[in-house]
Design an enzyme around this catalytic site. Structure first.
Site, PDB file in Angstrom:
ATOM      1  CE1 TYR A  54     -25.740  39.717   5.400  1.00 35.16           C
ATOM      2  CE2 TYR A  54     -27.910  40.430   4.687  1.00 35.16           C
ATOM      3  CZ  TYR A  54     -26.603  40.125   4.390  1.00 35.16           C
ATOM      4  OH  TYR A  54     -26.140  40.231   3.091  1.00 35.16           O
ATOM      5  CG  ASN A  58     -16.749  34.756   2.528  1.00 38.35           C
ATOM      6  OD1 ASN A  58     -15.674  34.239   2.847  1.00 38.35           O
ATOM      7  ND2 ASN A  58     -17.760  34.069   2.015  1.00 38.35           N
ATOM      8  CB  CYS A  71     -21.192  35.108   2.493  1.00 42.73           C
ATOM      9  SG  CYS A  71     -20.437  35.547   0.939  1.00 42.73           S
ATOM     10  CG  HIS A  72     -24.210  32.218  -2.104  1.00 40.35           C
ATOM     11  ND1 HIS A  72     -22.995  31.603  -1.879  1.00 40.35           N
ATOM     12  CD2 HIS A  72     -25.087  31.220  -2.366  1.00 40.35           C
ATOM     13  CE1 HIS A  72     -23.133  30.290  -2.026  1.00 40.35           C
ATOM     14  NE2 HIS A  72     -24.390  30.033  -2.313  1.00 40.35           N
ATOM     15  CD  GLU A 108     -26.565  27.356  -3.249  1.00 43.65           C
ATOM     16  OE1 GLU A 108     -27.290  27.399  -2.234  1.00 43.65           O
ATOM     17  OE2 GLU A 108     -25.342  27.581  -3.227  1.00 43.65           O
TER      18      GLU A 108
END
Lengths: 153, 198
Positions: free
Chosen positions: B137, B160, B168-169, B195
């Site tokens: 952040y 979001n 945003c993850h 991912e």
């Protein structure tokens, strides 16, 4: 709006129009989409949709009345056989035989769940007159549909 | 009252779907459809997808309550909301590819009108965080030129309107722990793990 009120409006259209209901339903929601942004916030959406459906149904009934009918036969008394839940069910047939005013008040109050004050706004006249017409309609349905007060043969 | 109408048959779901589809098609032709939506089953639950003519407007997790989200869209954007899957075909297929591990970037027109000001600035930078990478952040706050706005970055991520698509993850806490997520921390963990594994 469609998900929430679609089924009720379709029941109203079917109760008023029978097989022509789907066109009236589509026209109702198309008109509603057009007019919705101008609807004052806090309005009773269901009552408003029923009002729109009412006008569309009247248009349709007028158009039907102008069309020449193939026969002058009276509709047959509905049979009590067949699928009780289907669209051809007796209840719809019995509703279709009510005078228009009774049919409308019965449908708007008992099917759409609107109070008589709202029903009177849609149809004109007083809430008391709407209540009387609906009561007459229900009494007639009890005779024709439930066979109450009529000898069974 | 009367009991006569307890006999009245309910409306068959198939009929309702057919009429809804027909209405969506007619409304599209008449330019009366402002927000099209559909749901898409994914490994992280059924996602609600909503789009305007401009682009993808909203992605919502089940935890957000799809009905409530549609209600908000009707109030904030336009009441002309209909289920119309066709407008979302491309979105759905890109998301399916993503969840199958076959897509690392989304190539979709977005409608960011639900995000304003600083939050919107933050969201537009998030797409620069690559697939499988994370950023803190604090680092995002620095990247948007406001290093002190760490909490504001957090709320930009939390609100979001386009989770998954605007990633945003991929924003986590400076100590390496995950931090909050609109779809729930479990979902955030699943996405990041997926991912990294791909």
């Amino acid at each position: 709006m469609v998900t929430e009120h679609g089924p009720t409006v379709l029941r109203v259209c079917r109760a008023l129009l029978g097989s022509a209901a789907e066109d009236a339903w589509s026209e109702t929601f198309l008109a509603a989409l057009r007019a919705y942004p101008d609807l004052p916030p806090g309005s009773n959406v269901q009552a408003w949709l029923v009002t729109v459906a009412h006008r569309k149904a009247i248009d349709q009934l007028r158009a039907e009345a102008r069309r020449p009918l193939p026969t002058a036969d009276l509709p047959e008394r509905p049979s009590r056989d067949g699928d009780p839940g289907g669209w051809e069910s007796d209840l719809w047939a019995a509703l279709a035989q009510l005078p228009l005013k009774q049919r409308q008040t019965v449908v708007y109050h008992h099917v759409a769940g609107l109070p008589y004050a709202e029903v009177a706004q849609i149809l004109g006249g007083t809430p008391e007159a709407a209540r009387r017409a609906a009561a007459d309609g229900i009494a007639a349905l009890r005779r024709t549909y439930l066979n109450e007060g009529a000898p069974d043969d | 009252m009367t009991d006569i109408f307890t006999d009245l048959p309910g409306i068959e779901e198939g009929t309702m779907l057919r009429l809804h589809d027909r209405l969506a098609a007619t409304a599209t032709e008449a330019s009366l459809l402002d927000i099209a939506y559909r749901t898409l089953d994914t490994p992280v639950g059924a996602l609600l997808l909503a789009a305007t003519e401009k682009g993808l407007l909203r992605v919502a997790y089940p935890i957000e309550d799809h009905d409530a989200v549609l209600e908000q869209l009707a109030t904030r954007v336009s009441p002309r909301v209909l289920r119309a899957p066709a407008r979302l075909d491309l979105v759905a297929s890109e998301l399916e590819e993503y969840f199958a591990g076959r897509r690392q970037r989304f190539d979709l027109p977005l409608d960011l009108q639900l995000a304003h000001g600083f939050r919107r600035t933050v969201l537009s930078r998030l797409s620069e965080i690559g697939y499988g990478e994370t950023l803190s952040y604090a680092a995002v706050a620095t990247a948007v030129g406001n290093p002190k706005a760490v909490r504001a970055v957090g709320s930009a991520c939390a609100t979001n309107p386009l989770p998954v698509v605007v990633p945003c993850h991929r924003v986590v806490r400076s100590d390496g722990t995950m931090g909050q997520y609109a779809g729930g921390t479990d979902v955030k963990r699943v996405l990041l793990r997926m991912e990294r594994a791909a």
